[in-house]
Write a protein that holds these residues in place. Structure first.
Motif, PDB file in Angstrom:
ATOM      1  N   ARG A 155      32.169  50.131  32.087  1.00 36.07           N
ATOM      2  CA  ARG A 155      33.309  50.794  31.521  1.00 36.07           C
ATOM      3  C   ARG A 155      33.253  50.991  30.231  1.00 36.07           C
ATOM      4  N   GLU A 156      34.427  51.940  29.462  1.00 35.91           N
ATOM      5  CA  GLU A 156      34.168  52.251  28.233  1.00 35.91           C
ATOM      6  C   GLU A 156      34.405  51.157  27.194  1.00 35.91           C
ATOM      7  N   GLY A 157      33.302  50.961  26.333  1.00 37.26           N
ATOM      8  CA  GLY A 157      33.172  49.779  25.411  1.00 37.26           C
ATOM      9  C   GLY A 157      32.591  48.707  25.949  1.00 37.26           C
ATOM     10  N   GLU A 158      32.033  48.662  27.148  1.00 36.31           N
ATOM     11  CA  GLU A 158      31.167  47.428  27.647  1.00 36.31           C
ATOM     12  C   GLU A 158      29.637  47.962  27.567  1.00 36.31           C
ATOM     13  N   THR A 159      29.170  46.912  27.347  1.00 39.48           N
ATOM     14  CA  THR A 159      27.444  46.935  26.861  1.00 39.48           C
ATOM     15  C   THR A 159      26.837  46.226  28.085  1.00 39.48           C
ATOM     16  N   ASP A 160      27.422  45.314  28.776  1.00 38.62           N
ATOM     17  CA  ASP A 160      26.870  44.711  29.937  1.00 38.62           C
ATOM     18  C   ASP A 160      28.099  44.307  31.141  1.00 38.62           C
ATOM     19  N   ALA A 161      27.528  44.073  32.235  1.00 36.42           N
ATOM     20  CA  ALA A 161      28.570  43.590  33.215  1.00 36.42           C
ATOM     21  C   ALA A 161      29.119  42.420  32.883  1.00 36.42           C
ATOM     22  N   PRO A 162      30.575  42.328  33.294  1.00 33.35           N
ATOM     23  CA  PRO A 162      31.235  40.914  33.117  1.00 33.35           C
ATOM     24  C   PRO A 162      30.708  39.706  33.377  1.00 33.35           C
ATOM     25  N   GLU A 163      31.136  38.642  32.949  1.00 27.46           N
ATOM     26  CA  GLU A 163      30.257  37.613  33.100  1.00 27.46           C
ATOM     27  C   GLU A 163      30.514  37.143  34.721  1.00 27.46           C
ATOM     28  N   TRP A 198      38.017  40.291  37.795  1.00 25.98           N
ATOM     29  CA  TRP A 198      38.739  41.051  38.781  1.00 25.98           C
ATOM     30  C   TRP A 198      39.889  40.459  39.583  1.00 25.98           C
ATOM     31  N   ASP A 199      40.600  39.786  38.834  1.00 26.43           N
ATOM     32  CA  ASP A 199      41.638  38.845  39.152  1.00 26.43           C
ATOM     33  C   ASP A 199      41.720  38.142  40.224  1.00 26.43           C
ATOM     34  N   GLY A 200      40.264  37.557  40.280  1.00 24.25           N
ATOM     35  CA  GLY A 200      39.837  36.475  41.523  1.00 24.25           C
ATOM     36  C   GLY A 200      39.572  37.339  42.567  1.00 24.25           C
ATOM     37  N   GLN A 201      39.266  38.476  42.729  1.00 24.43           N
ATOM     38  CA  GLN A 201      38.782  39.263  43.789  1.00 24.43           C
ATOM     39  C   GLN A 201      37.500  39.002  44.323  1.00 24.43           C
ATOM     40  N   LYS A 202      37.343  38.725  45.497  1.00 20.90           N
ATOM     41  CA  LYS A 202      35.928  38.165  45.870  1.00 20.90           C
ATOM     42  C   LYS A 202      35.132  39.125  45.866  1.00 20.90           C
ATOM     43  N   VAL A 203      33.755  39.293  45.500  1.00 20.30           N
ATOM     44  CA  VAL A 203      32.727  40.239  45.150  1.00 20.30           C
ATOM     45  C   VAL A 203      31.434  39.750  45.877  1.00 20.30           C
ATOM     46  N   PHE A 204      31.074  40.605  46.873  1.00 21.45           N
ATOM     47  CA  PHE A 204      29.684  40.365  47.555  1.00 21.45           C
ATOM     48  C   PHE A 204      28.526  40.773  46.799  1.00 21.45           C
ATOM     49  N   VAL A 205      27.532  40.182  46.509  1.00 19.62           N
ATOM     50  CA  VAL A 205      26.303  40.537  45.981  1.00 19.62           C
ATOM     51  C   VAL A 205      25.372  40.277  46.873  1.00 19.62           C
ATOM     52  N   ALA A 211      28.321  35.786  39.889  1.00 21.31           N
ATOM     53  CA  ALA A 211      28.218  36.050  41.220  1.00 21.31           C
ATOM     54  C   ALA A 211      26.679  36.547  41.682  1.00 21.31           C
ATOM     55  N   LEU A 212      26.073  37.310  40.763  1.00 21.39           N
ATOM     56  CA  LEU A 212      24.795  37.769  41.040  1.00 21.39           C
ATOM     57  C   LEU A 212      23.860  36.146  40.955  1.00 21.39           C
ATOM     58  N   ALA A 213      24.186  35.720  40.074  1.00 15.27           N
ATOM     59  CA  ALA A 213      23.477  34.223  40.053  1.00 15.27           C
ATOM     60  C   ALA A 213      23.524  33.462  41.186  1.00 15.27           C
ATOM     61  N   ASN A 214      24.746  33.454  42.123  1.00 13.69           N
ATOM     62  CA  ASN A 214      24.540  32.718  42.955  1.00 13.69           C
ATOM     63  C   ASN A 214      23.820  33.113  44.198  1.00 13.69           C
ATOM     64  N   THR A 215      23.449  34.531  44.173  1.00 15.37           N
ATOM     65  CA  THR A 215      22.822  34.970  45.207  1.00 15.37           C
ATOM     66  C   THR A 215      21.242  34.735  44.999  1.00 15.37           C
ATOM     67  N   LEU A 216      20.944  34.898  43.675  1.00 14.24           N
ATOM     68  CA  LEU A 216      19.659  34.372  43.192  1.00 14.24           C
ATOM     69  C   LEU A 216      19.377  32.827  43.588  1.00 14.24           C
TER      70      LEU A 216
END
Length: 469
Positions: free
Chosen positions: A308-316, A412-419, A321-326
């Protein structure tokens, strides 16, 4: 493969270095794709080694004769792996392997058109002899206790014999031979699931190429937030394959997860997004992509975040979520998997660890090799539910470590994300190891208000402008 491209197959120099395992050292030598004639010569050397192993396999499975039938306009998927990799244009081309006892393995090819290379691997009948006569003579001379055919298997490559070819074999071998017909499925599975050491370097190059093309697809050269559609990226992947002179064994798919859409943009965690979906800032992108080269297939899933505008990295939350998949990858590959264990045991242990750690996980890993969905031990919910069919992991096998976790994301307001991740790997005594290092951070798009920038696993490696010779 697209035959019109073979003569001009480019020599691809990848900008990114490869690693031989999860923590392996970089290979400074850029990989090169072989010309068509080089590929044929290499694959024929593999064929010699495969034929040398075949007699022992046949005896382990109680097979006296194995018959593979290739029909015009209806190629048997086994043909290019039991015979020299050529087009076979006869009305009905037949490849016969016989356990001739003390004589060893007898190999006979009955083809409609002469192919000089066949004589290196098979006996060829005298000119004018009909296939029916040769088959009848082989049956009479060796009286095989079983005749294995492509029938009765659960997968297409193990049940490929047509009704008419079955009837032809009954007529040629004699009605008394039909009761000795058996399914060749167990033999086919061991034959195709046995990887040769000589294949390794070529498969690693294939995986490196798959990675490079995906990074290029998830780069500012291709994706401009607010303009580029899912269809644009898919078409780029198809066209890039054509330019490289390679093919794919399935359609490249993209999925889009977006805050507030609750999965609507991707129609489920595995269903592809519609082609008219425009990629926007804040989107989480997922690609499923594979390449066919040298009779081998890769399967690859990676994810990118559009800043998004102003972001330099993905949200924590997304990084968590990615760390869980790893963590799921490590549990399956390094802690649960060993040669000799069953796929059900591996799956059960992996999911138990995920439950203990509170990670919502799914595992649907499958063998790789001569097919994208290859034969061998799959590690998934099906293998656990059918314990009696669970298969043993074979050292040296290749697999697609395909899996995902679902994590609520606070941003994402608690929205579930699949990685979702999918990486080719090979089995060692210490578990599965990657051919190329896994993705440990999202590819990032949309830097600086332009089309974006792409990073790989935090290493800043880009494939834009990959040189071609």
């Amino acid at each position: 493969m697209k035959s019109v491209k073979w003569a001009a197959l480019p020599l691809l120099l990848l900008a990114a270095c490869a690693t031989t395992g999860r923590k392996g050292a970089a290979d400074d030598t850029p990989p090169r794709l072989m010309s068509w004639s080089e590929q044929i010569a290499e694959r024929e050397s593999w064929l010699e080694k495969r034929h040398a192993m075949l007699l022992d396999m046949m005896r382990r499975h109680g097979v006296g004769m194995w018959v593979v039938v290739n029909e015009e306009f209806h190629d048997d998927p086994l043909t290019q792996f039991v015979a020299p990799p050529r087009p076979y244009a006869g009305n009905r081309d037949i490849f016969v392997f016989v356990d001739a006892g003390a004589e060893g393995l007898k190999r006979v090819a009955l083809t409609g058109y002469s192919e000089a290379t066949l004589a290196r691997f098979f006996e060829l009948p005298a000119e004018g002899r009909k296939p029916r006569e040769v088959l009848a003579d082989l049956n009479t001379r060796y009286q095989p206790r079983t005749i294995a055919l492509g029938i009765g298997g659960k997968r297409g490559v193990t049940r490929s014999l047509t009704r008419d070819s079955y009837a032809f074999l009954v007529e040629a071998l004699g009605a008394e031979a039909e009761p000795r017909f058996v399914s060749a499925a167990p033999l086919i599975e061991e034959y195709l699931d046995t990887r040769l050491p000589e294949e390794f370097q070529h498969y690693q190059r294939l995986v490196m190429l798959t990675e490079a093309v995906v990074k290029e697809a998830f780069s500012p050269a291709v994706v401009v937030p607010g303009k580029t559609t899912v269809g644009d990226v898919r078409r780029f992947l198809y066209d890039r394959l054509w330019e490289l002179g390679v093919d794919t064994w399935f359609q490249p798919d993209l999925r889009v997860q977006r805050k507030g859409t609750d999965g609507a943009a991707s129609r489920g965690f595995l269903a592809p997004a519609k082609e008219d979906v425009v990629i926007l800032r804040g989107d989480l992108l997922h690609v499923d992509f594979g390449i066919t080269y040298m009779g081998l297939n890769s399967d690859w899933q990676k994810m990118a975040y559009v800043l998004r505008e102003g972001e330099t990295d993905a949200p924590e939350g997304l990084k968590r979520a990615l760390a869980n998949t790893l963590e799921l990858q490590d549990a399956l590959m390094l802690r649960a998997s060993r040669p000799g264990r069953t796929s059900a045991q591996v799956y059960t242990q992996t999911m138990a660890e995920m439950k203990e750690k509170g990670i919502e996980a799914m595992v649907y890993s499958h063998p790789l090799g001569n097919q994208g969905h290859a034969l061998g031990a799959s590690i998934d919910f099906r293998s656990a539910s059918r314990q009696e069919d669970s298969k043993t992991l074979r050292k040296g096998s290749y697999i697609a470590i395909e899996l995902n976790t679902a994590t609520p994301v606070p941003e994402w307001d608690g929205q579930k994300v699949f990685v979702m991740q999918e990486d080719p790997a090979y089995l060692t005594e210490e578990g599965w190891k990657f051919f190329v290092s896994r993705q440990e951070s999202f590819y990032l798009l949309g830097r600086g208000g332009e089309g974006g920038g792409s990073t790989s696993g935090g290493k800043g490696v880009t494939t834009r402008g990959m040189p071609m010779l």
